[in-house]
Design a protein around this motif. Structure first.
Motif, PDB file in Angstrom:
ATOM      1  N   GLY A   1       0.895  -1.307  -0.158  1.00 27.43           N
ATOM      2  CA  GLY A   1       0.066  -0.048  -0.023  1.00 27.43           C
ATOM      3  C   GLY A   1       0.925   1.348  -0.092  1.00 27.43           C
ATOM      4  N   VAL A   2       0.145   2.258  -0.198  1.00 29.33           N
ATOM      5  CA  VAL A   2       1.012   3.617  -0.382  1.00 29.33           C
ATOM      6  C   VAL A   2       1.477   4.141   1.021  1.00 29.33           C
ATOM      7  CG1 VAL A   2      -0.410   4.247  -2.366  1.00 29.33           C
ATOM      8  CG2 VAL A   2      -1.476   5.118  -0.280  1.00 29.33           C
ATOM      9  N   ASN A   3       2.243   4.946   0.851  1.00 24.76           N
ATOM     10  CA  ASN A   3       2.606   5.527   2.473  1.00 24.76           C
ATOM     11  C   ASN A   3       1.548   6.250   2.847  1.00 24.76           C
ATOM     12  OD1 ASN A   3       5.298   4.745   2.181  1.00 24.76           O
ATOM     13  ND2 ASN A   3       6.145   6.436   1.037  1.00 24.76           N
ATOM     14  N   SER A   4       1.493   6.163   4.449  1.00 21.83           N
ATOM     15  CA  SER A   4       0.224   6.816   5.136  1.00 21.83           C
ATOM     16  C   SER A   4      -0.981   6.252   4.658  1.00 21.83           C
ATOM     17  CB  SER A   4       0.331   8.588   5.132  1.00 21.83           C
ATOM     18  OG  SER A   4       1.563   8.817   5.451  1.00 21.83           O
ATOM     19  N   GLY A   5      -1.285   5.267   3.989  1.00 21.24           N
ATOM     20  CA  GLY A   5      -2.351   4.477   3.508  1.00 21.24           C
ATOM     21  C   GLY A   5      -3.009   3.744   4.527  1.00 21.24           C
ATOM     22  N   GLY A   6      -2.590   3.510   5.560  1.00 21.78           N
ATOM     23  CA  GLY A   6      -3.297   2.935   6.951  1.00 21.78           C
ATOM     24  C   GLY A   6      -2.463   1.202   6.857  1.00 21.78           C
ATOM     25  N   LYS A   7      -1.478   1.026   6.392  1.00 19.84           N
ATOM     26  CA  LYS A   7      -0.976  -0.180   6.647  1.00 19.84           C
ATOM     27  C   LYS A   7      -0.840  -0.897   8.052  1.00 19.84           C
ATOM     28  CE  LYS A   7       2.541   0.247   3.899  1.00 19.84           C
ATOM     29  NZ  LYS A   7       2.234   1.583   3.597  1.00 19.84           N
ATOM     30  N   THR A   8       0.092   0.143   8.762  1.00 24.28           N
ATOM     31  CA  THR A   8       0.381   0.004  10.040  1.00 24.28           C
ATOM     32  C   THR A   8      -0.711   0.064  10.992  1.00 24.28           C
ATOM     33  OG1 THR A   8       2.785   1.011   9.948  1.00 24.28           O
ATOM     34  CG2 THR A   8       1.516   0.944  12.159  1.00 24.28           C
ATOM     35  N   SER A   9      -1.971   1.061  10.679  1.00 21.01           N
ATOM     36  CA  SER A   9      -2.981   1.057  11.207  1.00 21.01           C
ATOM     37  C   SER A   9      -3.765  -0.291  11.308  1.00 21.01           C
ATOM     38  CB  SER A   9      -3.834   1.900  10.870  1.00 21.01           C
ATOM     39  OG  SER A   9      -3.342   3.407  11.166  1.00 21.01           O
ATOM     40  N   THR A  10      -3.856  -1.011  10.091  1.00 17.64           N
ATOM     41  CA  THR A  10      -4.432  -2.250  10.044  1.00 17.64           C
ATOM     42  C   THR A  10      -3.865  -3.252  10.682  1.00 17.64           C
ATOM     43  OG1 THR A  10      -4.888  -1.684   7.745  1.00 17.64           O
ATOM     44  CG2 THR A  10      -4.825  -3.881   7.948  1.00 17.64           C
ATOM     45  N   LEU A  11      -2.455  -3.227  10.966  1.00 16.40           N
ATOM     46  CA  LEU A  11      -1.830  -4.489  11.743  1.00 16.40           C
ATOM     47  C   LEU A  11      -2.320  -3.998  13.067  1.00 16.40           C
ATOM     48  CD1 LEU A  11       1.900  -4.872  10.434  1.00 16.40           C
ATOM     49  CD2 LEU A  11      -0.086  -6.063   9.893  1.00 16.40           C
ATOM     50  N   ASP A  12      -2.302  -2.897  13.613  1.00 14.50           N
ATOM     51  CA  ASP A  12      -2.825  -2.394  15.143  1.00 14.50           C
ATOM     52  C   ASP A  12      -3.976  -3.099  14.884  1.00 14.50           C
ATOM     53  OD1 ASP A  12      -0.485  -1.401  15.455  1.00 14.50           O
ATOM     54  OD2 ASP A  12      -1.108   0.681  15.307  1.00 14.50           O
ATOM     55  N   LEU A  13      -4.920  -2.818  14.182  1.00 16.29           N
ATOM     56  CA  LEU A  13      -6.417  -3.203  14.563  1.00 16.29           C
ATOM     57  C   LEU A  13      -6.320  -4.678  14.454  1.00 16.29           C
ATOM     58  CD1 LEU A  13      -9.528  -2.810  14.352  1.00 16.29           C
ATOM     59  CD2 LEU A  13      -9.436  -3.028  11.698  1.00 16.29           C
ATOM     60  N   LEU A  14      -5.807  -5.416  13.686  1.00 17.39           N
ATOM     61  CA  LEU A  14      -5.711  -6.823  13.824  1.00 17.39           C
ATOM     62  C   LEU A  14      -5.131  -7.442  15.094  1.00 17.39           C
ATOM     63  CD1 LEU A  14      -4.596  -8.117  10.330  1.00 17.39           C
ATOM     64  CD2 LEU A  14      -6.799  -8.076  11.071  1.00 17.39           C
ATOM     65  N   ALA A  15      -4.115  -6.671  15.537  1.00 15.46           N
ATOM     66  CA  ALA A  15      -3.215  -7.017  16.809  1.00 15.46           C
ATOM     67  C   ALA A  15      -4.399  -6.942  18.104  1.00 15.46           C
ATOM     68  CB  ALA A  15      -2.206  -6.405  17.104  1.00 15.46           C
ATOM     69  N   LEU A  16      -5.193  -5.625  17.997  1.00 14.33           N
ATOM     70  CA  LEU A  16      -5.981  -5.405  18.958  1.00 14.33           C
ATOM     71  C   LEU A  16      -7.313  -6.333  18.953  1.00 14.33           C
ATOM     72  CD1 LEU A  16      -7.084  -3.328  21.239  1.00 14.33           C
ATOM     73  CD2 LEU A  16      -8.130  -2.281  19.245  1.00 14.33           C
ATOM     74  N   VAL A  17      -7.713  -6.543  17.815  1.00 12.57           N
ATOM     75  CA  VAL A  17      -8.845  -7.351  17.803  1.00 12.57           C
ATOM     76  C   VAL A  17      -8.279  -8.932  18.439  1.00 12.57           C
ATOM     77  CG1 VAL A  17     -10.042  -9.027  16.020  1.00 12.57           C
ATOM     78  CG2 VAL A  17     -10.076  -6.591  15.786  1.00 12.57           C
ATOM     79  N   ALA A  18      -7.173  -9.474  18.058  1.00  8.23           N
ATOM     80  CA  ALA A  18      -6.622 -10.748  18.728  1.00  8.23           C
ATOM     81  C   ALA A  18      -6.426 -10.365  20.134  1.00  8.23           C
ATOM     82  CB  ALA A  18      -5.307 -11.044  17.901  1.00  8.23           C
ATOM     83  N   VAL A  19      -6.071  -9.658  20.720  1.00  9.69           N
ATOM     84  CA  VAL A  19      -5.744  -9.306  22.125  1.00  9.69           C
ATOM     85  C   VAL A  19      -7.025  -9.155  22.710  1.00  9.69           C
ATOM     86  CG1 VAL A  19      -5.061  -7.770  23.776  1.00  9.69           C
ATOM     87  CG2 VAL A  19      -3.479  -8.342  21.899  1.00  9.69           C
ATOM     88  N   LEU A  20      -7.993  -8.357  22.304  1.00 15.16           N
ATOM     89  CA  LEU A  20      -9.346  -8.524  23.030  1.00 15.16           C
ATOM     90  C   LEU A  20     -10.074  -9.613  22.931  1.00 15.16           C
ATOM     91  CD1 LEU A  20     -10.435  -4.955  21.884  1.00 15.16           C
ATOM     92  CD2 LEU A  20      -9.612  -5.582  24.144  1.00 15.16           C
ATOM     93  N   ALA A  21      -9.993 -10.376  21.790  1.00 17.63           N
ATOM     94  CA  ALA A  21     -10.907 -11.520  21.622  1.00 17.63           C
ATOM     95  C   ALA A  21     -10.368 -12.477  22.486  1.00 17.63           C
ATOM     96  CB  ALA A  21     -10.770 -12.081  20.086  1.00 17.63           C
TER      97      ALA A  21
END
Length: 660
Positions: free
Chosen positions: A479-499
């Motif tokens: 993906g492009v720079n500042s497109g949200g790749k790291t935010s997507t990883l954070d979301l996946l990590a957060l979902v995994a942690v909370l679940a």
């Protein structure tokens, strides 16, 4: 329970835990407040012990959070939850929630969470929770007006342990009790053998004293409730504003607390108040009564012309008569009236009863004197009688109220505990409401998120764009720079942690595989030196070994070394990951990695729709099987379509061809 079998609990900590009333219950329920009552154990330490005990119960090795970044995500998620607790206790108790691969633990928490999410966090309930805290034992002050006595050495030791506030004396016979009675207001004999002895003073024979501490030392119970008054009143408000069924009669508790001052003394008893005022005001009242008598007598003398014939005066002088004789002869009635006025003043000002008034009248003798003076001995006897009456009534009232509180105490512990438990539930309910959460579904392979929005982003949650993403197996995310790749990883990590904590997740819908560990490798700042590079490879060497089900998230691993070498290394890592692993590798070298890999690596892309006023317009949800265009490519395309001239059109078109 063998305390030392809990990870992190050594011999000293085990000894401290053993000092609690019911440490097994506190550990099994994760009761941080109860564990923190153990000597030398802080609240933070208690939370760690509780987590370790829970892990021990569920045979959990505690290895789910495998990297620093994974642990950061957990701490951030836990903070969001704790911020929604009103009480400090609830916030600390929430620390017993942690991500785990133990299905039994996750199921246990999910059952509790399902109920918690149904709670309505009304503002009146949250306001009522303010002030609730675990009940706390105040320091015990030494009591010096009474003592315990026994002839038995073993009972003497038991009494010292049970009543550290009191002196416990060893006596051999009734004479020993009599000696103690001279120095203490009350002596409580613990031996049945002393029954029937006749000793001056307040000597009580109480073989059951060790079983009825509220009667022997009522101050202990009273100070406990005085110290915890605000916490109990707040807990009662919580029960009144919710559907909680109070474990005690709240009206009875209110009435008992109304009879107690902040210092733990009795209030609201008119007779005790009267006796207390009488003792406190006695000296001033006696002085005022004297003044009343002398003022009246002085006025009488000033208003009377007393004539004494010479023969009478000579006779009085020869007899050595003084003013007293003159008063008796000439102003007997006036003197008697002045004494009566003094007595009435004293009795009325102190509100003395009939028996007390009879003694008080003797404080001003009838013999004529001027100025009128009180009898100090009588006043002291009156003081002693009033003080004894006050203390006897206070002791009886203390015992009565302490007995009432003792009946309520167990229920009060439950009263506060239920309020604090409701705070924890409401914290979960507020978390779920604030971030539009749902309970995830466990099953299948990988993780699939629909409408996921991370509350960890540095913007208002309502401004976060929802993301849909599903992934299973090793995958590259471009993906492009500042497109949200790291935010997507954070979301996946957060979902995994909370679940895996058993908590709801911020999404419209989530299905997730049960993982045993989360590996999240954050982006490295700059190229690593040789030692750090070697250490990073060692981490991945451990990662690819073993057959555990893991979620692996890696952010721009190519920054660890030169781009060419990075592509080869990442390709090798992807090849080494077994089929049980779900992996998302963010990289700008997706094309190079795919070429270097020995298998067809899936590549997903976060697509940029285009440039608007120099800003990227991005579709935040990754597109499956798509190598996203880079920001430079978009800029060249924009120049080729919007800014090309006859002179540079060919140049832009040739640059575009290079991206194909």
């Amino acid at each position: 329970m063998e305390f030392e079998s809990i990870v992190g609990v050594g011999a000293k900590t085990a000894e401290r835990l053993a000092a609690l009333d019911d440490p097994e219950r506190a550990l099994s329920e994760g009761d941080v407040a109860a564990l923190a009552r153990a000597p030398g154990i802080s609240t933070g330490r208690a939370a760690a012990i509780a987590r370790a005990a829970i892990r021990d119960e569920h045979d959990d090795a505690g290895e789910f959070l495998a990297t620093d970044r994974a642990r950061e995500i957990y701490r951030d998620a836990l903070s969001l939850l704790q911020e929604r607790a009103v009480t400090d206790h609830a916030a600390h108790r929430l620390e017993t929630l942690y991500p785990t691969g133990s299905e039994s633990r996750v199921t246990e928490v999910r059952e509790w969470v399902a109920t918690a999410m149904e709670r309505e966090p009304r503002q009146d309930v949250l306001d009522a929770l303010d002030g609730v805290a675990p009940l706390d034992d105040p320091s015990r002050d030494r009591i010096r007006d009474r003592c315990l006595a026994t002839a038995d050495a073993e009972r003497h030791a038991e009494a010292q342990d049970e009543f550290p506030e009191l002196s416990v004396e060893v006596v051999e016979d009734a004479r020993g009790l009599a000696d103690l009675a001279k120095g203490y207001s009350t002596v409580i004999a613990l031996d049945e053998a002393f029954a029937g002895v006749d000793i001056a003073g307040d000597v009580q024979v109480r073989p059951d004293a060790l079983e009825t501490p509220e009667e022997v030392v009522p101050e202990r119970v009273l100070s406990f409730f005085a110290h915890n008054r605000e916490r109990l009143e707040a807990a009662a408000r919580v029960h009144r504003t919710t559907d909680l069924d109070p474990p005690v009669d709240l009206a009875r508790l209110d009435e008992a607390l109304a009879g107690l001052t902040e210092e733990g003394t009795i209030v609201g008893d008119e007779e005790l108040d009267r006796l207390g005022r009488a003792v406190d005001d006695l000296d001033a009242a006696v002085s005022t009564a004297e003044s009343v008598a002398n003022d009246r007598l002085r006025e009488a003398i000033e208003e009377r012309d007393v004539t004494i014939e010479g023969a009478d005066l000579l006779s009085l002088v020869e007899q050595g008569a003084g003013v007293d004789s003159l008063l008796s002869r000439e102003l007997a009635d006036e003197h008697a009236a002045a004494i009566d006025a003094a007595r009435d003043q004293l009795v009325d000002s102190l509100q003395l009863d009939t028996g007390e008034a009879e003694l008080a009248t003797r404080a001003f003798p009838e013999e004529p004197t001027f100025p009128v003076e009180h009898d100090e001995g009588v006043v002291n006897r009156l003081r002693e009688d009033l003080t004894a009456a006050r203390d006897r009534r206070a002791t009886r009232l203390k015992r009565d109220l302490a007995t009432e509180f003792a009946d309520l105490q167990a229920g009060c512990d439950d009263l506060v505990g239920a309020a604090l438990s409701r705070d924890r539930e409401l914290a979960v309910a507020r978390f779920a409401s604030d971030f539009d959460c749902v309970l995830p579904e466990f099953g299948g392979r990988g993780v699939a998120v629909e409408g996921g929005r991370s509350p960890l982003l540095d913007c208002a949650f309502e401004d976060v764009e929802p993301v849909d993403y599903a992934v299973a197996g090793p995958t590259l995310l471009s993906g492009v720079n500042s497109g949200g790749k790291t935010s997507t990883l954070d979301l996946l990590a957060l979902v995994a942690v909370l679940a895996h904590m058993g908590l709801p997740v911020p999404a419209d819908e989530v299905r997730i595989e049960r993982y045993e560990a989360l590996h999240y490798q954050a982006k490295t700042q700059g190229t690593l030196d040789a030692g750090a590079f070697e250490a990073t490879l060692r981490e991945f060497g451990e990662l690819v070994s073993g057959g555990r089900k893991r979620l692996v998230l890696v952010d721009e691993l190519e920054s660890i070394t030169e781009p060419g070498a990075s592509a080869v290394i990442i390709a090798g890592i992807l090849e080494a990951l077994d089929g049980e692993t779900t992996g998302v590798f963010v990289s700008h070298l997706a094309g190079e990695i795919r070429e270097a890999a020995g298998f067809e690596v899936p590549v997903d892309g976060i697509e940029a729709v285009g440039l608007v006023d120099g800003e990227l317009e991005v579709e935040r949800s990754p597109k499956k099987d798509s190598l996203a265009r880079s920001t430079p490519e978009l800029i060249v395309e924009k120049l080729a379509t919007e800014d090309a001239t006859d002179e540079n059109e060919v140049f832009y078109e040739r640059l575009l061809e290079k991206f194909e």
